[in-house]
Design a protein around this motif. Structure first.
Motif, mmCIF file in Angstrom:
data_model
loop_
_atom_site.group_PDB
_atom_site.id
_atom_site.type_symbol
_atom_site.label_atom_id
_atom_site.label_comp_id
_atom_site.label_asym_id
_atom_site.label_seq_id
_atom_site.Cartn_x
_atom_site.Cartn_y
_atom_site.Cartn_z
ATOM 1 N N GLN A 161 0.830 -1.206 0.000
ATOM 2 C CA GLN A 161 0.000 0.000 0.000
ATOM 3 C C GLN A 161 0.870 1.263 0.000
ATOM 4 O OE1 GLN A 161 -3.217 -0.214 2.724
ATOM 5 N NE2 GLN A 161 -3.946 1.857 2.253
ATOM 6 N N VAL A 162 1.893 1.269 0.848
ATOM 7 C CA VAL A 162 2.804 2.428 0.885
ATOM 8 C C VAL A 162 3.504 2.589 -0.463
ATOM 9 C CG1 VAL A 162 4.950 3.312 1.902
ATOM 10 C CG2 VAL A 162 3.144 2.419 3.379
ATOM 11 N N ALA A 163 3.935 1.468 -1.044
ATOM 12 C CA ALA A 163 4.627 1.534 -2.337
ATOM 13 C C ALA A 163 3.705 2.089 -3.418
ATOM 14 C CB ALA A 163 5.141 0.153 -2.730
ATOM 15 N N ALA A 164 2.448 1.670 -3.370
ATOM 16 C CA ALA A 164 1.495 2.095 -4.399
ATOM 17 C C ALA A 164 1.214 3.596 -4.309
ATOM 18 C CB ALA A 164 0.202 1.310 -4.263
ATOM 19 N N GLU A 165 1.286 4.146 -3.103
ATOM 20 C CA GLU A 165 0.993 5.575 -2.933
ATOM 21 C C GLU A 165 2.078 6.453 -3.551
ATOM 22 O OE1 GLU A 165 0.489 5.925 1.270
ATOM 23 O OE2 GLU A 165 -1.463 4.907 1.240
ATOM 24 N N ARG A 166 3.318 5.947 -3.573
ATOM 25 C CA ARG A 166 4.439 6.700 -4.152
ATOM 26 C C ARG A 166 4.455 8.163 -3.709
ATOM 27 N NH1 ARG A 166 7.346 3.670 -6.703
ATOM 28 N NH2 ARG A 166 6.551 1.788 -7.645
ATOM 29 N N LYS A 167 4.363 8.364 -2.427
ATOM 30 C CA LYS A 167 4.351 9.736 -1.900
ATOM 31 C C LYS A 167 5.725 10.378 -1.976
ATOM 32 C CE LYS A 167 0.598 9.502 1.498
ATOM 33 N NZ LYS A 167 0.639 8.805 2.780
ATOM 34 N N GLU A 168 5.728 11.701 -2.054
ATOM 35 C CA GLU A 168 6.969 12.477 -1.892
ATOM 36 C C GLU A 168 7.529 12.183 -0.497
ATOM 37 O OE1 GLU A 168 7.979 15.903 -3.735
ATOM 38 O OE2 GLU A 168 7.529 14.312 -5.191
ATOM 39 N N TRP A 169 8.855 12.222 -0.374
ATOM 40 C CA TRP A 169 9.426 12.101 0.972
ATOM 41 C C TRP A 169 8.970 13.306 1.796
ATOM 42 C CZ3 TRP A 169 14.967 9.825 1.618
ATOM 43 C CH2 TRP A 169 15.024 8.590 0.945
ATOM 44 N N LYS A 170 8.450 13.025 2.994
ATOM 45 C CA LYS A 170 7.922 14.109 3.816
ATOM 46 C C LYS A 170 8.587 14.056 5.191
ATOM 47 C CE LYS A 170 3.492 16.202 5.047
ATOM 48 N NZ LYS A 170 3.641 16.034 6.524
ATOM 49 N N PRO A 171 9.657 14.831 5.366
ATOM 50 C CA PRO A 171 10.417 14.746 6.612
ATOM 51 C C PRO A 171 9.633 15.219 7.832
ATOM 52 C CG PRO A 171 11.637 15.955 4.912
ATOM 53 C CD PRO A 171 10.242 15.793 4.411
ATOM 54 N N LEU A 172 9.749 14.459 8.898
ATOM 55 C CA LEU A 172 9.218 14.884 10.199
ATOM 56 C C LEU A 172 10.154 15.952 10.758
ATOM 57 C CD1 LEU A 172 7.415 14.383 12.807
ATOM 58 C CD2 LEU A 172 9.164 12.730 13.473
ATOM 59 N N GLU A 173 9.596 17.091 11.118
ATOM 60 C CA GLU A 173 10.432 18.164 11.684
ATOM 61 C C GLU A 173 10.213 18.230 13.184
ATOM 62 O OE1 GLU A 173 10.218 21.882 9.620
ATOM 63 O OE2 GLU A 173 10.933 20.976 7.742
ATOM 64 N N LEU A 174 11.105 17.591 13.925
ATOM 65 C CA LEU A 174 11.028 17.617 15.383
ATOM 66 C C LEU A 174 11.612 18.925 15.887
ATOM 67 C CD1 LEU A 174 12.297 14.077 16.461
ATOM 68 C CD2 LEU A 174 9.941 14.913 16.401
ATOM 69 N N SER A 175 11.166 19.343 17.058
ATOM 70 C CA SER A 175 11.848 20.439 17.742
ATOM 71 C C SER A 175 12.927 19.820 18.641
ATOM 72 C CB SER A 175 10.862 21.230 18.595
ATOM 73 O OG SER A 175 11.587 22.118 19.423
ATOM 74 N N TYR A 176 14.114 20.447 18.611
ATOM 75 C CA TYR A 176 15.209 19.981 19.482
ATOM 76 C C TYR A 176 15.494 21.017 20.564
ATOM 77 C CZ TYR A 176 15.692 17.322 15.180
ATOM 78 O OH TYR A 176 15.431 16.561 14.071
ATOM 79 N N GLY A 177 14.496 21.839 20.835
ATOM 80 C CA GLY A 177 14.688 22.911 21.807
ATOM 81 C C GLY A 177 15.106 24.193 21.099
ATOM 82 N N HIS A 178 14.913 25.313 21.807
ATOM 83 C CA HIS A 178 15.065 26.633 21.204
ATOM 84 C C HIS A 178 16.446 26.852 20.578
ATOM 85 C CE1 HIS A 178 16.140 30.947 21.441
ATOM 86 N NE2 HIS A 178 15.001 31.056 20.795
ATOM 87 N N ASP A 179 17.506 26.500 21.302
ATOM 88 C CA ASP A 179 18.866 26.827 20.828
ATOM 89 C C ASP A 179 19.207 26.109 19.527
ATOM 90 O OD1 ASP A 179 19.201 28.395 23.084
ATOM 91 O OD2 ASP A 179 19.977 26.704 24.255
ATOM 92 N N VAL A 180 18.937 24.804 19.491
ATOM 93 C CA VAL A 180 19.251 24.028 18.286
ATOM 94 C C VAL A 180 18.327 24.448 17.140
ATOM 95 C CG1 VAL A 180 19.249 21.724 17.260
ATOM 96 C CG2 VAL A 180 20.229 22.060 19.529
ATOM 97 N N ASP A 181 17.051 24.632 17.457
ATOM 98 C CA ASP A 181 16.097 25.032 16.408
ATOM 99 C C ASP A 181 16.536 26.342 15.748
ATOM 100 O OD1 ASP A 181 14.649 22.812 17.044
ATOM 101 O OD2 ASP A 181 12.948 23.867 17.940
ATOM 102 N N GLN A 182 17.011 27.277 16.580
ATOM 103 C CA GLN A 182 17.432 28.570 16.063
ATOM 104 C C GLN A 182 18.687 28.435 15.184
ATOM 105 O OE1 GLN A 182 18.702 31.515 18.980
ATOM 106 N NE2 GLN A 182 17.113 32.898 18.203
ATOM 107 N N ALA A 183 19.649 27.645 15.647
ATOM 108 C CA ALA A 183 20.866 27.413 14.858
ATOM 109 C C ALA A 183 20.514 26.740 13.531
ATOM 110 C CB ALA A 183 21.850 26.553 15.652
ATOM 111 N N LEU A 184 19.583 25.804 13.586
ATOM 112 C CA LEU A 184 19.136 25.115 12.370
ATOM 113 C C LEU A 184 18.534 26.102 11.377
ATOM 114 C CD1 LEU A 184 17.268 21.836 13.384
ATOM 115 C CD2 LEU A 184 19.201 22.078 11.809
ATOM 116 N N ALA A 185 17.699 26.987 11.883
ATOM 117 C CA ALA A 185 17.053 27.977 11.009
ATOM 118 C C ALA A 185 18.119 28.826 10.322
ATOM 119 C CB ALA A 185 16.094 28.836 11.813
ATOM 120 N N LYS A 186 19.165 29.202 11.084
ATOM 121 C CA LYS A 186 20.239 30.026 10.504
ATOM 122 C C LYS A 186 21.016 29.254 9.444
ATOM 123 C CE LYS A 186 21.225 33.443 14.040
ATOM 124 N NZ LYS A 186 21.790 33.359 15.395
ATOM 125 N N LEU A 187 21.288 27.985 9.720
ATOM 126 C CA LEU A 187 22.022 27.160 8.748
ATOM 127 C C LEU A 187 21.227 27.016 7.459
ATOM 128 C CD1 LEU A 187 23.641 23.999 10.353
ATOM 129 C CD2 LEU A 187 24.761 25.907 9.195
#
Ligand code: BGO
Length: 281
Positions: A161-187
């Motif tokens: 069923q998953v193969a048949a759907e052929r969906k785009e890869w859709k990354p889960l975006e977890l929060s890693y806390g304010h400091d890491v999230d902010q550095a990630l946004a800058k990168l």
């Protein structure tokens, strides 16, 4: 299309070999992954009208380039883009095993979770609400007993069923806390998105790997001056800050973010029986 490709992933000892054997029976081939001495096994399984090609990935705990096995497993998934990844999870050690599953979700790859050793989990007094687990993770979850071949049809149904759907890869975006999230946004601001030899991957995923200190990804973005120039000072600043405030490093904080997410899911989907709680107390 008459068939699709499945990559079989999982922690060592999750029952991956048993699963591979239960699925492919005698139709197996053995060789090496290109250029390295890591064994590669593959085989076929018929499922209705379809022929499914199953590739056994090396057993791994993570998808960061900490070991050759992890690099091989990750590169296979990113470069070959199998139609489905079946992640074999040891239900009796669910939280620890979900750590790899969450990393597939962060990558966005098409995933089915085989909740293996469900017999062991039940014998130990763990009651897993499979539907709830699946709903919370947003991934099909199929209980299996690989030693004994239970649940294989249901697992292949879910994979088909998953193969048949052929969906785009859709990354889960977890929060890693304010400091890491902010550095990630800058990168990510400095990321052209074209700098990986691997082709398109989510800029945020690349950013996470850079902050985790993943040597392979760091090497690959070396040719992107906008990103490479920004990376080192930003990573150093983040590392200093985290060392001071949390006595940890960025990779540790990112790992905590994943386990935080897993803990929340686990508490909602798993009940430990009274006998189990007494056993642990
Ligand atoms: C031995 N349920 C149960 N109860 N056991 C399972 C299941 C399951 O769903 N799936 C696998 N096992 P591998 P990796 C063993 O070898 O497939 C068992 O590392 C033993 N061996 O049979 O090898 C499986 O490839 C003597 O157990 O995992 C194997 O991921 C006594 O889990 C072990 C007891 O499976 C690991 C077990 C000589």
């Amino acid at each position: 299309k008459r068939g699709f490709t499945v990559a079989l992933a999982g922690n060592p000892n999750s029952g991956k070999t048993s699963m591979f054997n239960a699925l492919t029976g005698a139709r197996q081939h053995v060789g090496n992954y290109p250029g390295v001495t890591v064994e590669k096994k593959w085989g076929q399984v018929r499922h209705g009208q379809q022929t499914i090609e199953v590739v056994d990935l090396p057993g791994t705990y993570s998808l960061t380039a900490y070991s050759l096995e992890e690099v091989v497993a990750r590169n296979f998934i990113i470069q070959q883009r199998p139609d489905v990844i079946i992640d074999v999870v040891d239900a009796a050690n669910l939280e620890r095993n979900l750590y790899l599953a969450v990393q597939f979700m962060e990558l966005g790859a098409p995933l089915v979770i085989a909740l293996n050793m469900i017999d062991v989990a039940e014998a130990r007094g763990l009651q897993i609400d499979v539907a709830k687990l699946s709903q919370l993770l947003g991934v099909p979850v199929v209980p299996t007993v690989a030693r004994g071949g239970k649940g294989m049809k249901e697992l292949l149904d879910a994979a088909a069923q998953v193969a048949a759907e052929r969906k785009e890869w859709k990354p889960l975006e977890l929060s890693y806390g304010h400091d890491v999230d902010q550095a990630l946004a800058k990168l990510v601001e400095n990321f052209s998105g074209q700098s990986l030899a691997w082709g398109p991957l989510s800029p945020r995923w690349v950013g996470v790997k850079l902050l985790e200190g993943d040597e392979e990804v760091i090497r690959q973005v070396g040719g992107d001056p906008g990103l490479a120039d920004k990376l080192e000072p930003l990573r150093q600043k983040l590392a200093d800050h985290i060392a001071k405030t949390a006595d940890d490093d960025p990779a540790g904080v990112i790992s905590d973010g994943r386990y935080g997410y897993i803990g929340g899911v686990y508490r909602q989907a798993v009940r430990e029986t009274r006998a189990r709680r007494l056993e642990l107390s």
